[in-house]
Design a protein around this motif. Structure first.
Motif, PDB file in Angstrom:
ATOM      1  N   PHE A  77     -13.847 -27.078 -22.103  1.00 42.80           N
ATOM      2  CA  PHE A  77     -13.803 -25.965 -23.054  1.00 42.80           C
ATOM      3  C   PHE A  77     -14.265 -24.655 -22.416  1.00 42.80           C
ATOM      4  O   PHE A  77     -13.666 -23.603 -22.649  1.00 42.80           O
ATOM      5  CB  PHE A  77     -14.636 -26.276 -24.292  1.00 42.80           C
ATOM      6  N   LEU A  78     -15.305 -24.696 -21.591  1.00 44.59           N
ATOM      7  CA  LEU A  78     -15.766 -23.488 -20.911  1.00 44.59           C
ATOM      8  C   LEU A  78     -14.732 -22.979 -19.907  1.00 44.59           C
ATOM      9  O   LEU A  78     -14.525 -21.768 -19.771  1.00 44.59           O
ATOM     10  CB  LEU A  78     -17.104 -23.730 -20.221  1.00 44.59           C
ATOM     11  N   LEU A  79     -14.079 -23.892 -19.205  1.00 44.66           N
ATOM     12  CA  LEU A  79     -13.016 -23.481 -18.289  1.00 44.66           C
ATOM     13  C   LEU A  79     -11.811 -22.935 -19.056  1.00 44.66           C
ATOM     14  O   LEU A  79     -11.113 -22.046 -18.573  1.00 44.66           O
ATOM     15  CB  LEU A  79     -12.606 -24.646 -17.390  1.00 44.66           C
ATOM     16  N   LEU A 113     -16.669  -0.687 -26.741  1.00 47.05           N
ATOM     17  CA  LEU A 113     -16.822  -0.673 -25.278  1.00 47.05           C
ATOM     18  C   LEU A 113     -15.523  -1.033 -24.565  1.00 47.05           C
ATOM     19  O   LEU A 113     -15.520  -1.678 -23.516  1.00 47.05           O
ATOM     20  CB  LEU A 113     -17.947  -1.617 -24.835  1.00 47.05           C
ATOM     21  N   GLY A 114     -14.404  -0.658 -25.157  1.00 44.51           N
ATOM     22  CA  GLY A 114     -13.107  -0.883 -24.537  1.00 44.51           C
ATOM     23  C   GLY A 114     -12.560  -2.283 -24.701  1.00 44.51           C
ATOM     24  O   GLY A 114     -11.565  -2.631 -24.086  1.00 44.51           O
ATOM     25  N   VAL A 115     -13.195  -3.117 -25.521  1.00 47.91           N
ATOM     26  CA  VAL A 115     -12.759  -4.503 -25.705  1.00 47.91           C
ATOM     27  C   VAL A 115     -12.421  -4.724 -27.176  1.00 47.91           C
ATOM     28  O   VAL A 115     -13.162  -4.290 -28.052  1.00 47.91           O
ATOM     29  CB  VAL A 115     -13.862  -5.502 -25.265  1.00 47.91           C
ATOM     30  N   ASN A 116     -11.325  -5.403 -27.435  1.00 45.05           N
ATOM     31  CA  ASN A 116     -10.960  -5.815 -28.795  1.00 45.05           C
ATOM     32  C   ASN A 116     -11.721  -7.095 -29.110  1.00 45.05           C
ATOM     33  O   ASN A 116     -11.249  -8.192 -28.848  1.00 45.05           O
ATOM     34  CB  ASN A 116      -9.458  -6.082 -28.899  1.00 45.05           C
ATOM     35  N   TRP A 117     -12.910  -6.991 -29.687  1.00 45.83           N
ATOM     36  CA  TRP A 117     -13.785  -8.149 -29.854  1.00 45.83           C
ATOM     37  C   TRP A 117     -13.240  -9.172 -30.845  1.00 45.83           C
ATOM     38  O   TRP A 117     -13.400 -10.372 -30.643  1.00 45.83           O
ATOM     39  CB  TRP A 117     -15.192  -7.706 -30.231  1.00 45.83           C
ATOM     40  N   VAL A 118     -12.634  -8.731 -31.925  1.00 41.61           N
ATOM     41  CA  VAL A 118     -12.082  -9.680 -32.899  1.00 41.61           C
ATOM     42  C   VAL A 118     -10.969 -10.497 -32.248  1.00 41.61           C
ATOM     43  O   VAL A 118     -10.923 -11.728 -32.353  1.00 41.61           O
ATOM     44  CB  VAL A 118     -11.561  -8.931 -34.149  1.00 41.61           C
ATOM     45  N   TRP A 119     -10.078  -9.818 -31.554  1.00 43.67           N
ATOM     46  CA  TRP A 119      -8.979 -10.484 -30.852  1.00 43.67           C
ATOM     47  C   TRP A 119      -9.524 -11.373 -29.739  1.00 43.67           C
ATOM     48  O   TRP A 119      -9.055 -12.493 -29.536  1.00 43.67           O
ATOM     49  CB  TRP A 119      -8.043  -9.420 -30.289  1.00 43.67           C
ATOM     50  N   THR A 120     -10.533 -10.899 -29.028  1.00 39.49           N
ATOM     51  CA  THR A 120     -11.096 -11.647 -27.906  1.00 39.49           C
ATOM     52  C   THR A 120     -11.722 -12.958 -28.365  1.00 39.49           C
ATOM     53  O   THR A 120     -11.455 -14.012 -27.779  1.00 39.49           O
ATOM     54  CB  THR A 120     -12.143 -10.794 -27.171  1.00 39.49           C
ATOM     55  N   VAL A 121     -12.539 -12.911 -29.399  1.00 40.78           N
ATOM     56  CA  VAL A 121     -13.194 -14.132 -29.876  1.00 40.78           C
ATOM     57  C   VAL A 121     -12.154 -15.144 -30.347  1.00 40.78           C
ATOM     58  O   VAL A 121     -12.215 -16.329 -30.012  1.00 40.78           O
ATOM     59  CB  VAL A 121     -14.208 -13.805 -30.994  1.00 40.78           C
ATOM     60  N   GLY A 122     -11.182 -14.681 -31.117  1.00 41.89           N
ATOM     61  CA  GLY A 122     -10.131 -15.588 -31.593  1.00 41.89           C
ATOM     62  C   GLY A 122      -9.345 -16.214 -30.464  1.00 41.89           C
ATOM     63  O   GLY A 122      -9.075 -17.419 -30.463  1.00 41.89           O
ATOM     64  N   LEU A 123      -8.967 -15.408 -29.486  1.00 35.26           N
ATOM     65  CA  LEU A 123      -8.163 -15.943 -28.381  1.00 35.26           C
ATOM     66  C   LEU A 123      -8.967 -16.847 -27.458  1.00 35.26           C
ATOM     67  O   LEU A 123      -8.416 -17.812 -26.915  1.00 35.26           O
ATOM     68  CB  LEU A 123      -7.552 -14.803 -27.564  1.00 35.26           C
ATOM     69  N   LEU A 124     -10.225 -16.569 -27.269  1.00 38.21           N
ATOM     70  CA  LEU A 124     -11.010 -17.442 -26.398  1.00 38.21           C
ATOM     71  C   LEU A 124     -11.229 -18.809 -27.050  1.00 38.21           C
ATOM     72  O   LEU A 124     -11.178 -19.827 -26.365  1.00 38.21           O
ATOM     73  CB  LEU A 124     -12.338 -16.777 -26.034  1.00 38.21           C
ATOM     74  N   ILE A 125     -11.418 -18.830 -28.345  1.00 38.15           N
ATOM     75  CA  ILE A 125     -11.488 -20.112 -29.043  1.00 38.15           C
ATOM     76  C   ILE A 125     -10.145 -20.818 -28.948  1.00 38.15           C
ATOM     77  O   ILE A 125     -10.064 -22.020 -28.665  1.00 38.15           O
ATOM     78  CB  ILE A 125     -11.934 -19.910 -30.501  1.00 38.15           C
ATOM     79  N   PHE A 126      -9.077 -20.076 -29.178  1.00 40.03           N
ATOM     80  CA  PHE A 126      -7.712 -20.611 -29.126  1.00 40.03           C
ATOM     81  C   PHE A 126      -7.417 -21.231 -27.759  1.00 40.03           C
ATOM     82  O   PHE A 126      -6.925 -22.347 -27.650  1.00 40.03           O
ATOM     83  CB  PHE A 126      -6.735 -19.492 -29.457  1.00 40.03           C
ATOM     84  N   HIS A 127      -7.713 -20.487 -26.687  1.00 38.28           N
ATOM     85  CA  HIS A 127      -7.417 -20.983 -25.337  1.00 38.28           C
ATOM     86  C   HIS A 127      -8.331 -22.118 -24.927  1.00 38.28           C
ATOM     87  O   HIS A 127      -7.933 -22.977 -24.147  1.00 38.28           O
ATOM     88  CB  HIS A 127      -7.492 -19.855 -24.318  1.00 38.28           C
ATOM     89  N   SER A 128      -9.562 -22.146 -25.418  1.00 36.34           N
ATOM     90  CA  SER A 128     -10.448 -23.248 -25.054  1.00 36.34           C
ATOM     91  C   SER A 128      -9.981 -24.552 -25.695  1.00 36.34           C
ATOM     92  O   SER A 128     -10.136 -25.627 -25.119  1.00 36.34           O
ATOM     93  CB  SER A 128     -11.888 -22.944 -25.437  1.00 36.34           C
ATOM     94  N   VAL A 129      -9.433 -24.470 -26.886  1.00 36.88           N
ATOM     95  CA  VAL A 129      -8.935 -25.693 -27.554  1.00 36.88           C
ATOM     96  C   VAL A 129      -7.640 -26.097 -26.893  1.00 36.88           C
ATOM     97  O   VAL A 129      -7.376 -27.251 -26.631  1.00 36.88           O
ATOM     98  CB  VAL A 129      -8.750 -25.435 -29.051  1.00 36.88           C
TER      99      VAL A 129
END
Length: 129
Positions: A77-79, A113-129
């Motif tokens: 999941f971390l990878l 800070l130049g990052v889409n945090w809502v999109w980032t959190v969703g996609l990182l969960i998505f890609h980890s699964v």
């Protein structure tokens, strides 16, 4: 014929993993259109090849790291999160660009800070699964 295909894929797990990997994130989430298989098969297989190249390399590296390091699912999941950062952040640049087509209206919410945090959190969960 189907049993021969199943037997072949069971004896070649890496090939099975390569073929399965684009299906989960792209076709189940409707990011890629499965209707192209009927409407334009050539374009569908071109996109499938691109998705196999994009997701296949990541899944093979994660699989090999898990086996060589003798780690468990937490490492996978971390990878997967690391893969999501590399793919969406560096390759597709959707983590930073609020105007990216894939981001849509989520690019304007949680942008700090130049990052889409809502999109980032969703996609990182998505890609980890």
């Amino acid at each position: 014929m189907l049993s021969k295909l199943v037997r072949f894929l069971k004896s070649h797990p890496i090939l099975f993993l390569l073929l399965l990997t684009p299906g989960i994130p792209e076709y189940l989430s409707a990011s890629s259109q499965i209707t192209l298989l009927v409407l334009n098969p050539i374009l569908f297989f071109l996109f499938l090849g691109a998705n196999i190249g994009l997701y296949g390399s990541g899944v093979i590296l994660i699989r090999e790291a898990m086996i060589r390091w003798k780690k468990g699912w937490a490492t996978v999941f971390l990878l997967g999160v690391a893969y999501g950062i590399v793919e969406e952040g560096l390759a597709l640049w959707t983590l930073f660009n609020p105007l990216a087509q894939a981001v849509g209206v989520l690019g304007f919410y949680g942008h700090w800070l130049g990052v889409n945090w809502v999109w980032t959190v969703g996609l990182l969960i998505f890609h980890s699964v």
